[in-house]
Design a protein around this motif. Structure first.
Motif, PDB file in Angstrom:
ATOM      1  N   ALA A  61       0.807  -1.006   0.285  1.00 45.01           N
ATOM      2  CA  ALA A  61      -0.124   0.073   0.233  1.00 45.01           C
ATOM      3  C   ALA A  61       0.927   1.255  -0.024  1.00 45.01           C
ATOM      4  CB  ALA A  61      -0.898   0.581   1.312  1.00 45.01           C
ATOM      5  N   SER A  62       1.791   1.083   1.008  1.00 43.23           N
ATOM      6  CA  SER A  62       3.040   1.996   1.145  1.00 43.23           C
ATOM      7  C   SER A  62       3.705   2.910  -0.341  1.00 43.23           C
ATOM      8  CB  SER A  62       3.760   2.160   2.020  1.00 43.23           C
ATOM      9  OG  SER A  62       3.644   2.489   3.115  1.00 43.23           O
ATOM     10  N   ASP A  68       3.371   3.817  -6.763  1.00 39.20           N
ATOM     11  CA  ASP A  68       2.862   3.690  -8.156  1.00 39.20           C
ATOM     12  C   ASP A  68       2.008   4.490  -8.838  1.00 39.20           C
ATOM     13  OD1 ASP A  68       4.138   1.486  -7.911  1.00 39.20           O
ATOM     14  OD2 ASP A  68       2.419   0.085  -7.222  1.00 39.20           O
ATOM     15  N   ARG A  69       1.293   5.043  -7.818  1.00 35.09           N
ATOM     16  CA  ARG A  69       0.062   5.687  -8.172  1.00 35.09           C
ATOM     17  C   ARG A  69       0.260   6.347  -8.972  1.00 35.09           C
ATOM     18  NH1 ARG A  69      -4.261   5.949  -3.122  1.00 35.09           N
ATOM     19  NH2 ARG A  69      -4.617   3.983  -3.353  1.00 35.09           N
ATOM     20  N   ARG A  70       2.025   7.685  -8.684  1.00 41.06           N
ATOM     21  CA  ARG A  70       2.537   8.786  -9.059  1.00 41.06           C
ATOM     22  C   ARG A  70       2.707   8.263 -10.011  1.00 41.06           C
ATOM     23  NH1 ARG A  70       6.152  11.174  -4.068  1.00 41.06           N
ATOM     24  NH2 ARG A  70       3.677  11.921  -2.812  1.00 41.06           N
ATOM     25  N   ARG A  75       2.205   9.248 -15.923  1.00 43.49           N
ATOM     26  CA  ARG A  75       2.226   8.656 -17.188  1.00 43.49           C
ATOM     27  C   ARG A  75       1.188   9.410 -18.425  1.00 43.49           C
ATOM     28  NH1 ARG A  75       0.992   2.809 -17.625  1.00 43.49           N
ATOM     29  NH2 ARG A  75      -0.985   4.002 -17.382  1.00 43.49           N
ATOM     30  N   ASP A  76      -0.229   9.054 -17.466  1.00 40.49           N
ATOM     31  CA  ASP A  76      -1.389  10.025 -18.599  1.00 40.49           C
ATOM     32  C   ASP A  76      -0.652  11.412 -18.795  1.00 40.49           C
ATOM     33  OD1 ASP A  76      -2.029   7.258 -17.867  1.00 40.49           O
ATOM     34  OD2 ASP A  76      -3.870   7.340 -16.301  1.00 40.49           O
ATOM     35  N   PHE A  77      -0.886  11.669 -17.548  1.00 36.12           N
ATOM     36  CA  PHE A  77      -0.257  13.333 -18.095  1.00 36.12           C
ATOM     37  C   PHE A  77       0.804  13.676 -19.456  1.00 36.12           C
ATOM     38  CE2 PHE A  77       2.507  16.665 -17.540  1.00 36.12           C
ATOM     39  CZ  PHE A  77       1.298  17.989 -17.077  1.00 36.12           C
TER      40      PHE A  77
END
Length: 167
Positions: A61-62, A68-70, A75-77
């Motif tokens: 989770a950390s 990971d979320r960053r 990547r999407d940005f």
């Protein structure tokens, strides 16, 4: 700082009133979604646990939250910037991991390497990637963030910076 970001659209994920205020004061329009020129990710504060008490799920989770979320958001940005044929600025903001436990230290260390790698790799597309690692939440953080996403920092990419707290 007035006018530094006039005409820019910024999306800020996470909570930082100082960053929001500084980016708006610099002239950027804050957007909740859609196309934007600036993407700022502010990591949420997390609980601190000694390494020997961490479960595998807590460890994962950390890393998911801190890394990971960053990466996936960046990547999407970057994909959206390339599709528009324009550059952009990415800024990761969070606490220095060494003081917050082994899981967060691992995520912060990996984020530093990710910032440097993406900063070099995406520079050719005009996309800058920088990080601020601090527990500072005030005006100093906001001003540094606004500077790093502005055109005044056009040659700053792959930088991992810190701000010392005033005691």
């Amino acid at each position: 700082m007035t006018g530094w970001l006039t005409g820019k659209r910024a999306r800020i994920e996470g909570d930082s009133p100082a960053i929001r205020a500084a980016i708006q004061a610099a002239g950027a329009a804050l957007v909740a979604g859609g196309d934007c020129d600036i993407w700022v990710h502010v990591a949420p504060p997390t609980a601190v646990k000694p390494a020997h008490e961490l479960t595998h799920a807590e460890w994962r989770a950390s890393l998911d939250t801190g890394l990971d979320r960053r990466f996936l958001g960046a990547r999407d940005f970057a994909d959206a910037c390339r599709a528009r044929g324009q550059g952009g600025a990415i800024l990761f903001v969070g606490a220095p991991g060494q003081a917050l436990g082994a899981d967060q230290a691992a995520a912060a260390g990996a984020l530093g390497n990710l910032t440097k790698t993406l900063g070099v790799e995406w520079a050719r597309d005009g996309i800058r990637v920088n990080s601020i690692l601090t527990r500072e939440t005030g005006d100093t953080l906001g001003h540094l963030a606004a500077y790093l996403v502005s055109d005044y920092a056009a040659y700053v990419t792959g930088a991992v910076m810190g701000i010392a707290l005033d005691d």
